[in-house]
Design a protein around this motif. Structure first.
Motif, PDB file in Angstrom:
ATOM      1  N   ARG B 101      10.325   0.974  12.791  1.00 50.18           N
ATOM      2  CA  ARG B 101       9.922  -0.338  12.065  1.00 50.18           C
ATOM      3  C   ARG B 101       8.527  -0.847  12.405  1.00 50.18           C
ATOM      4  O   ARG B 101       8.267  -0.721  13.874  1.00 50.18           O
ATOM      5  CB  ARG B 101      10.994  -1.248  12.324  1.00 50.18           C
ATOM      6  N   CYS B 102       7.746  -0.922  11.559  1.00 47.90           N
ATOM      7  CA  CYS B 102       6.457  -1.265  11.845  1.00 47.90           C
ATOM      8  C   CYS B 102       6.415  -3.065  11.874  1.00 47.90           C
ATOM      9  O   CYS B 102       6.839  -3.519  10.902  1.00 47.90           O
ATOM     10  CB  CYS B 102       5.484  -0.912  10.717  1.00 47.90           C
ATOM     11  N   VAL B 103       6.166  -3.537  13.025  1.00 43.85           N
ATOM     12  CA  VAL B 103       6.178  -4.853  13.129  1.00 43.85           C
ATOM     13  C   VAL B 103       5.026  -5.518  13.111  1.00 43.85           C
ATOM     14  O   VAL B 103       4.776  -6.837  12.941  1.00 43.85           O
ATOM     15  CB  VAL B 103       6.852  -5.232  14.814  1.00 43.85           C
ATOM     16  N   TYR B 104       3.737  -4.933  13.199  1.00 46.19           N
ATOM     17  CA  TYR B 104       2.289  -5.533  13.365  1.00 46.19           C
ATOM     18  C   TYR B 104       1.470  -4.278  12.764  1.00 46.19           C
ATOM     19  O   TYR B 104       1.605  -3.130  13.072  1.00 46.19           O
ATOM     20  CB  TYR B 104       1.774  -5.856  14.414  1.00 46.19           C
ATOM     21  N   ILE B 105       0.439  -4.672  11.870  1.00 45.97           N
ATOM     22  CA  ILE B 105      -0.229  -3.554  11.184  1.00 45.97           C
ATOM     23  C   ILE B 105      -1.702  -4.470  10.603  1.00 45.97           C
ATOM     24  O   ILE B 105      -1.619  -5.290  10.184  1.00 45.97           O
ATOM     25  CB  ILE B 105       0.416  -2.765  10.158  1.00 45.97           C
ATOM     26  N   TRP B 106      -2.569  -3.735  10.818  1.00 46.09           N
ATOM     27  CA  TRP B 106      -4.006  -4.147  10.639  1.00 46.09           C
ATOM     28  C   TRP B 106      -4.531  -2.999   9.505  1.00 46.09           C
ATOM     29  O   TRP B 106      -4.657  -1.971  10.018  1.00 46.09           O
ATOM     30  CB  TRP B 106      -4.744  -4.735  11.551  1.00 46.09           C
ATOM     31  N   TYR B 121       4.963  -3.244   4.934  1.00 45.63           N
ATOM     32  CA  TYR B 121       4.339  -3.424   5.964  1.00 45.63           C
ATOM     33  C   TYR B 121       3.647  -4.624   5.982  1.00 45.63           C
ATOM     34  O   TYR B 121       2.982  -5.079   5.174  1.00 45.63           O
ATOM     35  CB  TYR B 121       3.230  -2.214   5.940  1.00 45.63           C
ATOM     36  N   PRO B 122       3.711  -5.297   7.159  1.00 45.63           N
ATOM     37  CA  PRO B 122       3.069  -6.849   7.273  1.00 45.63           C
ATOM     38  C   PRO B 122       1.708  -6.626   7.566  1.00 45.63           C
ATOM     39  O   PRO B 122       1.173  -7.261   8.460  1.00 45.63           O
ATOM     40  CB  PRO B 122       3.755  -7.367   8.409  1.00 45.63           C
ATOM     41  N   LYS B 123       0.775  -6.303   6.551  1.00 44.52           N
ATOM     42  CA  LYS B 123      -0.750  -5.954   6.777  1.00 44.52           C
ATOM     43  C   LYS B 123      -1.528  -7.288   6.699  1.00 44.52           C
ATOM     44  O   LYS B 123      -1.392  -8.246   5.861  1.00 44.52           O
ATOM     45  CB  LYS B 123      -1.029  -5.080   5.902  1.00 44.52           C
ATOM     46  N   LYS B 124      -2.245  -7.093   7.723  1.00 42.09           N
ATOM     47  CA  LYS B 124      -3.427  -8.251   7.938  1.00 42.09           C
ATOM     48  C   LYS B 124      -4.807  -7.308   7.729  1.00 42.09           C
ATOM     49  O   LYS B 124      -4.565  -6.171   8.197  1.00 42.09           O
ATOM     50  CB  LYS B 124      -3.420  -9.034   9.286  1.00 42.09           C
ATOM     51  N   LEU B 125      -5.753  -8.011   7.614  1.00 41.20           N
ATOM     52  CA  LEU B 125      -7.149  -7.298   7.854  1.00 41.20           C
ATOM     53  C   LEU B 125      -7.567  -7.343   9.149  1.00 41.20           C
ATOM     54  O   LEU B 125      -7.240  -8.141   9.917  1.00 41.20           O
ATOM     55  CB  LEU B 125      -8.125  -7.815   6.916  1.00 41.20           C
ATOM     56  N   GLY B 126      -8.196  -6.045   9.530  1.00 46.51           N
ATOM     57  CA  GLY B 126      -8.720  -5.920  11.023  1.00 46.51           C
ATOM     58  C   GLY B 126      -9.843  -5.042  10.727  1.00 46.51           C
ATOM     59  O   GLY B 126     -10.366  -4.561  10.011  1.00 46.51           O
ATOM     60  N   SER B 127     -10.566  -4.800  12.103  1.00 44.60           N
ATOM     61  CA  SER B 127     -11.423  -3.780  12.314  1.00 44.60           C
ATOM     62  C   SER B 127     -10.967  -2.928  13.267  1.00 44.60           C
ATOM     63  O   SER B 127     -10.828  -3.207  14.291  1.00 44.60           O
ATOM     64  CB  SER B 127     -12.803  -4.604  12.760  1.00 44.60           C
ATOM     65  N   MET B 128     -10.764  -1.540  12.655  1.00 39.08           N
ATOM     66  CA  MET B 128     -10.242  -0.636  13.624  1.00 39.08           C
ATOM     67  C   MET B 128     -11.386   0.600  13.707  1.00 39.08           C
ATOM     68  O   MET B 128     -12.192   0.975  12.824  1.00 39.08           O
ATOM     69  CB  MET B 128      -9.205   0.056  13.102  1.00 39.08           C
ATOM     70  N   HIS B 184      12.277  -1.722   6.942  1.00 40.85           N
ATOM     71  CA  HIS B 184      11.313  -2.827   6.694  1.00 40.85           C
ATOM     72  C   HIS B 184      11.925  -3.885   5.795  1.00 40.85           C
ATOM     73  O   HIS B 184      12.619  -3.771   4.825  1.00 40.85           O
ATOM     74  CB  HIS B 184       9.988  -2.445   5.844  1.00 40.85           C
ATOM     75  N   HIS B 185      11.445  -5.470   6.057  1.00 38.46           N
ATOM     76  CA  HIS B 185      11.963  -6.385   5.174  1.00 38.46           C
ATOM     77  C   HIS B 185      10.731  -6.483   4.240  1.00 38.46           C
ATOM     78  O   HIS B 185       9.410  -6.234   4.382  1.00 38.46           O
ATOM     79  CB  HIS B 185      11.943  -7.693   6.002  1.00 38.46           C
ATOM     80  N   SER B 204      14.396   0.861   2.989  1.00 33.13           N
ATOM     81  CA  SER B 204      14.189   2.065   3.972  1.00 33.13           C
ATOM     82  C   SER B 204      13.152   3.017   3.201  1.00 33.13           C
ATOM     83  O   SER B 204      13.132   3.114   2.059  1.00 33.13           O
ATOM     84  CB  SER B 204      15.408   3.075   4.612  1.00 33.13           C
ATOM     85  N   SER B 205      12.411   3.526   3.945  1.00 34.52           N
ATOM     86  CA  SER B 205      11.323   4.675   3.242  1.00 34.52           C
ATOM     87  C   SER B 205      10.918   5.562   4.204  1.00 34.52           C
ATOM     88  O   SER B 205      10.763   5.321   5.475  1.00 34.52           O
ATOM     89  CB  SER B 205      10.260   4.005   2.269  1.00 34.52           C
ATOM     90  N   GLY B 206      10.387   6.698   3.730  1.00 33.39           N
ATOM     91  CA  GLY B 206       9.863   7.613   4.492  1.00 33.39           C
ATOM     92  C   GLY B 206       8.900   8.706   3.897  1.00 33.39           C
ATOM     93  O   GLY B 206       8.642   8.379   2.656  1.00 33.39           O
ATOM     94  N   ALA B 207       8.567   9.489   4.414  1.00 35.05           N
ATOM     95  CA  ALA B 207       7.385  10.441   3.650  1.00 35.05           C
ATOM     96  C   ALA B 207       8.225  11.283   2.772  1.00 35.05           C
ATOM     97  O   ALA B 207       9.271  11.886   3.087  1.00 35.05           O
ATOM     98  CB  ALA B 207       6.590  11.256   4.785  1.00 35.05           C
TER      99      ALA B 207
END
Lengths: 262, 262, 262, 262
Positions: B101-106, B121-128, B184-185, B204-207
């Motif tokens: 489970r992806c709990v945080y993602i940017w 996926y609970p996506k926010k914007l970030g700088s990676m 994922h929710h 649920s999902s996967g590749a």
């Protein structure tokens, strides 16, 4: 689990956006024009139809916002508070009433994207700029006769629109296209391959509070440019109706479902 | 009206994302570690619970992606194709099975945000940023013994995480935390004031397709930093399990609903 | 006071760039073409003149770099190491020798701008993207026959150039226009109103070290777009010479003054 | 060849910046404080020395600018006109006179970097945000008693400084540290390996024109954060002198050489 929006956690502190009400202070630069009503109809899914009067009227609006939630803590960390946007509004009819509808919109912050998903604004990321008025005119216009403002919109490293507005006189309001309650779709595609929408509804919302400074009207020039991932340029500028500038304060605090669609 | 995602139009060309399948080529830098399982439980809403084995295991994964749809036209306009992300994965149990489970993602592009809304996926914007391998070592490591890679994550103009990984030896895979199907929710809050969620489901999902190069294991150092709008630093790094580097190709083509929640 | 570049301080740690040598690993996508030699002459101040052979030849080069100083610490904090650029090179003659000369260049990091001021590259900020090769082809070309790469350049929210290159065969090198030592002006305008240059010199520099992988040649398409603040589009693409792709490693370690001009 | 700055061409149209005079309208948020004078001395190369009175005084200033050249065309394409900056000013003595000196500065546009190279400001790129006043207080303070403004500075994906200012009362001016003519070094390192500076001079400049609105004084809190590439945090905040807010209009039109150093 707490949190108005994702991610939801035990504390809710990481939620991308807090619960409404949301508060806004900003400047609006609007250009209204007429396009072929058939192009507007292309953007109105059932159960919406063209507005009966002036159905080809379009408003392209730039907004330079500062925004916050009830706690106002975003105002002291303004990377979380300021954002810019440009959006395209048309009118439509639903069950005999006229609504405004945002058909395209670009913003430059993630919290603004998330609010849009909640409110039914189809937000993409873009780069928007609009001239700012300032009390000292060394490098700024004033909001008054002869004040000239530019505004540009780009996305995907392509310029999509640019406007120049020269103010002439005060007027009653900043246009008629964005003056109705909004009628927006909120849609989530189904997770399965080729599945129909998992959720779809038509909602309506408007400002829960509004203050506006004097509106100014002027002469506007507007140019739209092609992009392989945008359809804005199909809404060709057949006749400019007018340009407007206005400073406003707004509160948004939810809307209501007009019709569940899926 | 056409278009997989918003905005939907008569042609569908302006849709922020096209229909799946979606294709990805990229490099993954993973750091796995153990935190207090209670902090993982804070991120698992019902009907999910802690995984039975090693419930405090966490993976923080940086990915440097190129992606496209079936038409592959994004690859020739790479501003629409390349993006970077960092994401945090935990494991959980649902009806006796273990899921990731992806709990945080940017992420750093709007099309990636939109895919996340679809996939949960609970996506926010970030700088990676993550160090890139290159055949010529003047300013680059190679994927091999002694190759050293850095990775950083920032959002809201604050640095949130930084890792350094030095490769030591080939290994069987790039970790066990992100190795299960995702649970994922997908949630949309109700539009009315204080309304419950208008839609919520567990999916649920996967590749749908996967190719991977040799995986490499090494020594990893990971530091997490506080932010008033993030909860990542609560997942304290109590014990590093390992660091991994792997180049992969992935296809994603939808998932399935596990349970409708609202 | 220490520090190779500004700001200079007691420790030198804040200097925007450290002392050379500077190290680079990256991928170069080159399109060479012919334009009107008079347009090239417009970019060659005295004492430079047109190259005797093929004087209208131009190279537009995209580069995706990782770079560092001798200490290599930038590689572990890659926001300080990675940058992209696009630059335009012509040839010129000086005292009977042929030199290459960068006439326009855009980069996306401040340390790259500062290096350019030192080296005589006229760097502006831009947004550059080029397709990346990857071992897994789900969303990436390979460096080989049929591999297709796109590249774009934008500045000021306007797209300035876009290229598509399809590789066909190995070749001896990645073009002839950027193959000579560089002849660059380094100029600082005088601080007084209307003052002449306070400093001006013509310098030459080239790589202190170079490694290159196999070069590939292919079919290239290149389009240039107008901008009110750029002159790139005046170098019209009259005839494409060829397109090239090559991975390289480079060391730069200073140059020499050809002539003091002011 | 024409063009005030690079690139110089037959027309001069591509020059990154036009000739002065340059015009500015903007808002300044200033925090003045005292640090160890030895840390200020670390930033004053010969022939400069510490100011005789209050030698440890420092001003950290945020500015939200709109700027243009005499033609004012940048104002209609505001991506070329608006920029933000944060800069650190100390005072120093030279031949018995007191000067202000910018020791660190971050901006967010290339034209601002180029102006800095001309004026001797040691500009890097950064991300700066400051709360904006607005006539409607839904999400904005007013310039008046109780108005609270935040300001942040980040570079390299790290937050470097953050301030909060609450206005209390009108005052005579917005501080004393940045109130003198500037004494700046303009330096170009030699192009050869290990060569001394090719050019160095000490220059002075100030505003050629200035208008200022009422200045407001208030209570300020300022925090500085470490970064491996910055030395700002060495200027520790030992005692806050005061915080100030002021709207200004400025013209800059060149300076004069105090002393040629190399």
């Amino acid at each position: 689990m707490k949190g108005f929006f994702y991610p939801r956690t035990a504390t809710g502190e990481a939620s991308l956006i807090p619960s409404p009400p949301w508060y806004y202070s900003g400047d609006l630069l609007t250009v209204e024009y007429r396009t072929d009503p058939a192009r507007v109809a292309d953007l109105l899914p059932a159960p919406l139809s063209l507005a009966p009067d002036d159905p080809g009227a379009v408003a392209l609006i730039w907004a330079d916002w500062q925004s916050c939630s009830s706690g106002r803590e975003e105002l002291l960390d303004p990377v979380r508070s300021q954002y810019k946007e440009a959006f395209v509004v048309v009118r439509c009819a639903y069950r005999g009433e006229v609504f405004s509808r945002c058909v395209y919109i670009w913003v430059d912050k993630d919290f603004a994207v998330a609010r849009g998903i909640h409110q039914g604004y189809p937000k993409k990321l873009g780069s928007m700029w609009q001239t700012r008025p300032h009390p000292f005119g060394q490098a700024a216009p004033q909001i008054g006769p002869g004040g000239t403002f530019g505004a540009t919109l780009a996305a995907g490293d392509r310029r999509l629109a640019e406007a120049v507005l020269t103010l002439r006189e005060p007027c009653d309001g900043n246009g008629f296209v964005n003056a109705h309650p909004m009628a927006h779709h909120r849609v989530l595609p189904g997770i399965g391959r080729g599945a129909p929408d998992a959720f779809a509804e038509l909602i309506s919302s408007g400002a829960a509070g509004f203050e506006g400074g004097p509106a100014w009207r002027g002469d506007a020039d507007l140019r739209l440019h092609e992009s392989p991932t945008e359809e804005l340029a199909r809404l060709t500028v057949d006749e400019v109706i007018g340009g407007y500038y206005r400073q406003v304060g707004v509160v948004w605090n939810g809307g209501s479902t007009l019709e569940r669609l899926a």
